[in-house]
Design a protein around this motif. Structure first.
Motif, PDB file in Angstrom:
ATOM      1  N   GLY A  20      19.279   0.229 -12.022  1.00 33.30           N
ATOM      2  CA  GLY A  20      20.139  -0.330 -11.186  1.00 33.30           C
ATOM      3  C   GLY A  20      19.591  -1.462 -10.272  1.00 33.30           C
ATOM      4  N   LEU A  21      18.258  -0.931  -9.764  1.00 32.39           N
ATOM      5  CA  LEU A  21      17.462  -2.230  -8.928  1.00 32.39           C
ATOM      6  C   LEU A  21      16.987  -3.239  -9.736  1.00 32.39           C
ATOM      7  N   LEU A  22      16.730  -3.088 -10.944  1.00 32.91           N
ATOM      8  CA  LEU A  22      15.903  -3.912 -11.882  1.00 32.91           C
ATOM      9  C   LEU A  22      17.108  -4.642 -12.501  1.00 32.91           C
ATOM     10  N   LEU A  23      18.326  -4.546 -12.298  1.00 37.30           N
ATOM     11  CA  LEU A  23      19.431  -5.649 -12.802  1.00 37.30           C
ATOM     12  C   LEU A  23      19.416  -6.842 -11.661  1.00 37.30           C
ATOM     13  N   SER A  24      18.802  -6.607 -10.644  1.00 39.14           N
ATOM     14  CA  SER A  24      18.817  -7.685  -9.678  1.00 39.14           C
ATOM     15  C   SER A  24      17.541  -8.774 -10.012  1.00 39.14           C
ATOM     16  N   GLY A  25      16.713  -8.319 -10.772  1.00 39.87           N
ATOM     17  CA  GLY A  25      15.770  -9.122 -11.391  1.00 39.87           C
ATOM     18  C   GLY A  25      14.475  -8.315 -11.409  1.00 39.87           C
ATOM     19  N   ALA A  26      13.363  -8.964 -12.131  1.00 36.89           N
ATOM     20  CA  ALA A  26      12.316  -8.305 -12.766  1.00 36.89           C
ATOM     21  C   ALA A  26      11.384  -8.025 -11.078  1.00 36.89           C
ATOM     22  N   ARG A  27      10.742  -6.685 -11.249  1.00 40.89           N
ATOM     23  CA  ARG A  27      10.083  -6.224  -9.935  1.00 40.89           C
ATOM     24  C   ARG A  27       8.974  -5.402 -10.402  1.00 40.89           C
ATOM     25  N   SER A  28       7.946  -5.410  -9.374  1.00 38.42           N
ATOM     26  CA  SER A  28       6.920  -4.371  -9.430  1.00 38.42           C
ATOM     27  C   SER A  28       7.337  -2.999  -8.739  1.00 38.42           C
ATOM     28  N   GLY A  29       6.483  -2.084  -8.990  1.00 38.00           N
ATOM     29  CA  GLY A  29       6.740  -0.840  -8.319  1.00 38.00           C
ATOM     30  C   GLY A  29       6.927  -0.796  -6.987  1.00 38.00           C
ATOM     31  N   TYR A  30       5.956  -1.408  -6.359  1.00 38.13           N
ATOM     32  CA  TYR A  30       6.035  -1.531  -4.887  1.00 38.13           C
ATOM     33  C   TYR A  30       7.404  -2.603  -4.769  1.00 38.13           C
ATOM     34  N   ASP A  31       7.511  -3.581  -5.363  1.00 39.71           N
ATOM     35  CA  ASP A  31       9.134  -4.201  -4.944  1.00 39.71           C
ATOM     36  C   ASP A  31      10.243  -3.368  -4.990  1.00 39.71           C
ATOM     37  N   LEU A  32      10.131  -2.387  -5.872  1.00 40.05           N
ATOM     38  CA  LEU A  32      11.327  -1.366  -6.175  1.00 40.05           C
ATOM     39  C   LEU A  32      11.465  -0.457  -5.099  1.00 40.05           C
ATOM     40  N   LYS A  33      10.389  -0.116  -4.694  1.00 45.07           N
ATOM     41  CA  LYS A  33      10.176   0.831  -3.328  1.00 45.07           C
ATOM     42  C   LYS A  33      10.797   0.156  -2.414  1.00 45.07           C
ATOM     43  N   LYS A  34      10.302  -0.908  -1.970  1.00 42.20           N
ATOM     44  CA  LYS A  34      10.786  -1.853  -0.567  1.00 42.20           C
ATOM     45  C   LYS A  34      12.206  -2.000  -0.984  1.00 42.20           C
ATOM     46  N   ALA A  35      12.720  -2.337  -2.295  1.00 40.66           N
ATOM     47  CA  ALA A  35      14.212  -2.930  -2.358  1.00 40.66           C
ATOM     48  C   ALA A  35      14.959  -1.412  -1.884  1.00 40.66           C
ATOM     49  N   ALA A  36      14.698  -0.386  -2.400  1.00 36.95           N
ATOM     50  CA  ALA A  36      15.288   0.977  -2.174  1.00 36.95           C
ATOM     51  C   ALA A  36      15.348   1.255  -0.918  1.00 36.95           C
ATOM     52  N   ASP A  37      14.157   1.274  -0.123  1.00 40.43           N
ATOM     53  CA  ASP A  37      14.057   1.582   1.284  1.00 40.43           C
ATOM     54  C   ASP A  37      15.106   0.490   2.119  1.00 40.43           C
ATOM     55  N   GLY A  38      15.089  -0.688   1.493  1.00 42.21           N
ATOM     56  CA  GLY A  38      16.033  -1.783   2.476  1.00 42.21           C
ATOM     57  C   GLY A  38      17.350  -1.854   2.139  1.00 42.21           C
ATOM     58  N   GLY A  39      17.782  -0.942   1.052  1.00 42.74           N
ATOM     59  CA  GLY A  39      19.328  -1.171   0.578  1.00 42.74           C
ATOM     60  C   GLY A  39      19.895   0.218   0.410  1.00 42.74           C
ATOM     61  N   VAL A  40      19.715   0.873  -0.749  1.00 41.17           N
ATOM     62  CA  VAL A  40      20.113   1.912  -0.990  1.00 41.17           C
ATOM     63  C   VAL A  40      19.477   3.225  -0.263  1.00 41.17           C
ATOM     64  N   GLY A  41      18.563   2.811   0.345  1.00 41.38           N
ATOM     65  CA  GLY A  41      17.557   3.892   1.055  1.00 41.38           C
ATOM     66  C   GLY A  41      18.236   4.943   1.704  1.00 41.38           C
ATOM     67  N   TYR A  42      19.446   4.667   2.240  1.00 42.38           N
ATOM     68  CA  TYR A  42      20.191   5.707   3.007  1.00 42.38           C
ATOM     69  C   TYR A  42      20.717   6.864   2.286  1.00 42.38           C
ATOM     70  N   VAL A  43      21.019   6.488   1.071  1.00 44.15           N
ATOM     71  CA  VAL A  43      21.448   7.684   0.093  1.00 44.15           C
ATOM     72  C   VAL A  43      20.569   8.059  -0.852  1.00 44.15           C
ATOM     73  N   TRP A  44      19.544   7.243  -1.129  1.00 46.10           N
ATOM     74  CA  TRP A  44      18.496   7.692  -2.304  1.00 46.10           C
ATOM     75  C   TRP A  44      17.093   6.954  -1.893  1.00 46.10           C
ATOM     76  N   THR A  45      16.221   7.787  -1.397  1.00 48.86           N
ATOM     77  CA  THR A  45      14.951   7.485  -1.104  1.00 48.86           C
ATOM     78  C   THR A  45      13.681   8.200  -1.871  1.00 48.86           C
ATOM     79  N   PRO A  46      13.466   7.431  -3.067  1.00 45.54           N
ATOM     80  CA  PRO A  46      12.457   7.975  -3.901  1.00 45.54           C
ATOM     81  C   PRO A  46      11.095   7.950  -3.341  1.00 45.54           C
TER      82      PRO A  46
END
Length: 185
Positions: A20-46
């Protein structure tokens, strides 16, 4: 290289969320973790290690691709992009009904977070099911309330019951508000 496809029922919530996060564009693992923490992190934090662990599995399954990007002063980084198959399996999972029961709130909210990626009908159906679950829970809590309200020995249990009543009422109000908004869009 042959890929081993798994359907959405065999992919983990982390794998699906990363798609789902990759649907917003190509990302590295670091970028994915950062995107999760800054958005969906309130309900899903890997954990970061979990993100890095599932990315190769997504590539192996044909749900993502990876390319190496050379960096001047740092090690090369791996950048991931979702494939058509990845998008399809993600949307299929997103639209699958949730078995409403205690403990599924985070999964429900995760799907709502990605709600713009599913059909309006599927999103409305998710919210209607969550509302119906809250109505059913509220009715059960009201029955219990009648039994324990004046029982001094059940006071602390009654405190938690009051939380359940308030939460169920809040879910119903929230669902009604969101369903009205969706009907107007």
């Amino acid at each position: 290289m042959a890929t081993t496809r798994r359907d959405s029922t065999s992919l983990s919530t982390t794998e699906l969320s990363i798609l789902g996060l990759l649907l917003s564009g190509a990302r590295s693992g670091y970028d994915l973790k950062k995107a999760a923490d800054g958005g969906v992190g309130y309900v899903w934090t890997p954990a970061r290690s979990h993100v890095y662990a599932v990315l190769p599995r997504l590539v192996e399954g044909g749900y993502a691709t990876v390319r190496t990007v050379a960096q001047a002063r740092r090690p090369d980084k791996q950048v991931y992009r979702v494939t058509k198959a990845g998008k399809e399996v993600f949307v299929r999972w997103l639209e699958e009904p949730i078995d409403e029961r205690p403990g599924t709130t985070d999964l429900f909210l995760l799907k709502v977070f990605f709600g713009g990626r599913m059909s309006r009908e599927a999103l409305v159906a998710h919210i209607e099911r969550r509302r119906a679950y809250a109505v059913q829970s509220l009715a059960e809590f009201r029955e219990i309330e009648e039994e324990v309200r004046d029982d001094e020995t059940a006071y602390h249990g009654y405190l938690t019951l009051r939380w359940g009543l308030a939460a169920a009422e809040a879910w119903i109000r929230w669902a009604d508000e969101i369903l009205r908004e969706l009907a107007e869009r």
